[in-house]
Enzyme design. Structure first.
Site, mmCIF file in Angstrom:
data_model
loop_
_atom_site.group_PDB
_atom_site.id
_atom_site.type_symbol
_atom_site.label_atom_id
_atom_site.label_comp_id
_atom_site.label_asym_id
_atom_site.label_seq_id
_atom_site.Cartn_x
_atom_site.Cartn_y
_atom_site.Cartn_z
ATOM 1 N N SER A 34 0.849 -1.189 0.000
ATOM 2 C CA SER A 34 0.000 0.000 0.000
ATOM 3 C C SER A 34 0.879 1.230 0.000
ATOM 4 C CB SER A 34 -0.922 0.015 1.227
ATOM 5 O OG SER A 34 -0.160 0.102 2.417
ATOM 6 N N GLN B 263 -0.716 6.135 -3.366
ATOM 7 C CA GLN B 263 -1.482 6.051 -4.612
ATOM 8 C C GLN B 263 -2.452 4.891 -4.665
ATOM 9 O OE1 GLN B 263 -1.351 8.559 -6.758
ATOM 10 N NE2 GLN B 263 0.084 9.473 -5.319
ATOM 11 N N GLY B 264 -2.343 3.939 -3.736
ATOM 12 C CA GLY B 264 -3.278 2.837 -3.804
ATOM 13 C C GLY B 264 -2.886 1.649 -2.966
ATOM 14 N N ASP C 132 11.905 10.348 -10.216
ATOM 15 C CA ASP C 132 11.645 9.827 -8.871
ATOM 16 C C ASP C 132 11.920 8.328 -8.782
ATOM 17 O OD1 ASP C 132 10.916 10.222 -6.190
ATOM 18 O OD2 ASP C 132 8.838 9.604 -6.574
#
Length: 423
Positions: A34, A37-38, A151
């Site tokens: 997790s 973003q999700g 990133d």
């Protein structure tokens, strides 16, 4: 599916604090990660007969930033097709109309571990150089489509037990901004280049810095620049690499330049001291040559001034990496991004919602027509690695747990163990 979509196609299951409402073809859901973003679950696809990762985007329409990131991720995943970038297998929503639309589920390849679980292991030169080669191939493919990541970090790079590697996400949107003096750490930023930290312009080799930081961590078994915030990280960079030249300082914004120029001056540490021979594999004369090449590559990637830093193409041709060079991988045709304004788009949340809904409906329509109902080659098999030696074809024994989680290093299920066979 639109009008033909029925509740009978879906079922709901509780996953941690979230409810997954998924197509019945996806069974045996198990949470594996997790992040911001999700939430990601491993599942078995009963139609294709393979294990997959199902990612539920977290509140994609809570604000414009989340909505834009969701749209960008979906568009790019639909377009990009490269063996070193994660493959999208399916997209769906359980909601039947735009008015009801709230949830987006992405189904992707399931990998064995992320790089966080591999990076602190004792990797020989063959494994290390092959992993780096694949990173560079994936990055070059993104660059060919005009996508500069900015990133890259171990948690958004995943691997399989046969040493194949894939990049999970597409990094920061071009419009994302940072404030050098004020931005705290929300996610891991140890791997972000000086030009990102300092709010400068950037070019493609911004991603080379991140690869250098990841390679350094593979060698040192610790983070190279573990700053508490951007200022502390900048201090750690110059303490080890030295204060940059006056020529570099002139490229900075006045407020940032004022801060940077008033920091203590550091001469930097020689790369032979930062990365001494004894921390590299050294079982043979060949290892000693590879050690020298590895350190040389690090010295060319970890350069503060991007104008003096090695490029992706130069890194792929470096002696430490080029042994793996395959034009089919390193020079793959660029993906065709059909939304030319992808990075610059700005919309109200409801407009983003409609755009994303259209993308999901487009996928579902193509799936009904048989365009997207087969797994990608990469999802079910992978080409043999360039080496036929057992040392590279087995990063085993991989944990039986799987991963596809990107936002934070801590996003992995704690039960996911290291790759014992590489120790």
């Amino acid at each position: 599916m639109s009008d033909s979509k029925s509740d009978g196609q879906f079922y709901s299951v509780q996953v941690a604090d979230s409810t997954f409402t998924v197509l019945k073809r996806y069974q045996q859901l198990k949470p594996i990660g997790s992040g911001a973003q999700g939430i990601v679950c491993a599942a078995f696809d009963t139609v294709l007969g393979i294990n997959v990762a199902v990612k539920k985007l977290s509140r994609p329409f809570q604000n414009q930033t989340h909505a834009k990131r969701a749209y960008r991720e979906l568009v790019l995943l639909k377009c990009v097709n490269h063996k070193n970038i994660i493959s999208l297998l399916n997209v769906f929503t359980p909601q039947k109309t735009l008015e009801e639309f709230q949830d987006v589920y992405l189904v992707m390849e399931l990998m064995d571990a992320n790089l966080c679980q591999v990076i602190h292991m004792e990797l020989d030169h063959e494994r290390m150089s092959y992993l780096l080669y694949q990173m560079l191939c994936g990055i070059k493919h993104l660059h060919s489509a005009g996508i500069i990541h900015r990133d890259l970090k171990p948690s958004n790079i995943v691997v399989k037990s046969d040493c194949t590697l894939k990049i999970l996400d597409f990094g920061l949107a071009r419009t994302a901004c940072t404030n050098f003096m004020m931005t705290p750490y929300v996610v891991t930023r140890y791997y972000r280049a000086p030009e990102v930290i300092l709010g400068m312009g950037y070019k493609e080799n911004v991603d080379i810095w991140s690869v250098g930081c990841i390679m350094a961590e593979m060698v040192l078994h610790k983070v190279l620049f573990p700053g508490r915030d951007y200022i502390d990280q900048w201090n750690k960079v110059i303490e080890q690499l030295g204060t940059p030249s006056a020529e570099f300082m002139k490229k900075l914004q006045p407020t940032v330049r004022n801060y940077v120029e008033n920091r203590p001056k550091y001469p930097g540490i020689k790369f032979e001291e930062l990365f001494p021979d004894w921390i590299f594999p050294s079982e043979s004369e060949r290892d000693k040559i590879k050690t020298s090449q590895a350190r040389d590559l690090l010295s060319k990637m970890l350069v503060i001034d991007p104008d003096k830093r090695i490029s992706v193409d130069e890194a792929l041709r470096h002696p430490y990496i080029t042994v793996w060079y395959d034009p089919a991988e390193a020079e793959a045709p660029p993906p065709q991004i059909y939304d030319a304004q992808l990075e610059e788009r700005e919309h109200a949340i409801e407009e983003w919602k409609e755009l994303i809904y259209k993308e999901v409906m487009d996928w579902e329509e193509r799936s009904k027509n048989g365009v997207k109902d087969q797994p990608s080659d990469a999802a079910v098999s992978s080409k043999a690695t360039p080496s036929q030696s057992s040392s590279i074809n087995d990063i085993s024994s991989m944990s039986t747990e799987h991963t596809l989680a990107s936002d934070t290093d801590s996003s992995l299920d704690a039960s996911t163990g290291p790759l014992e066979g590489c120790r």
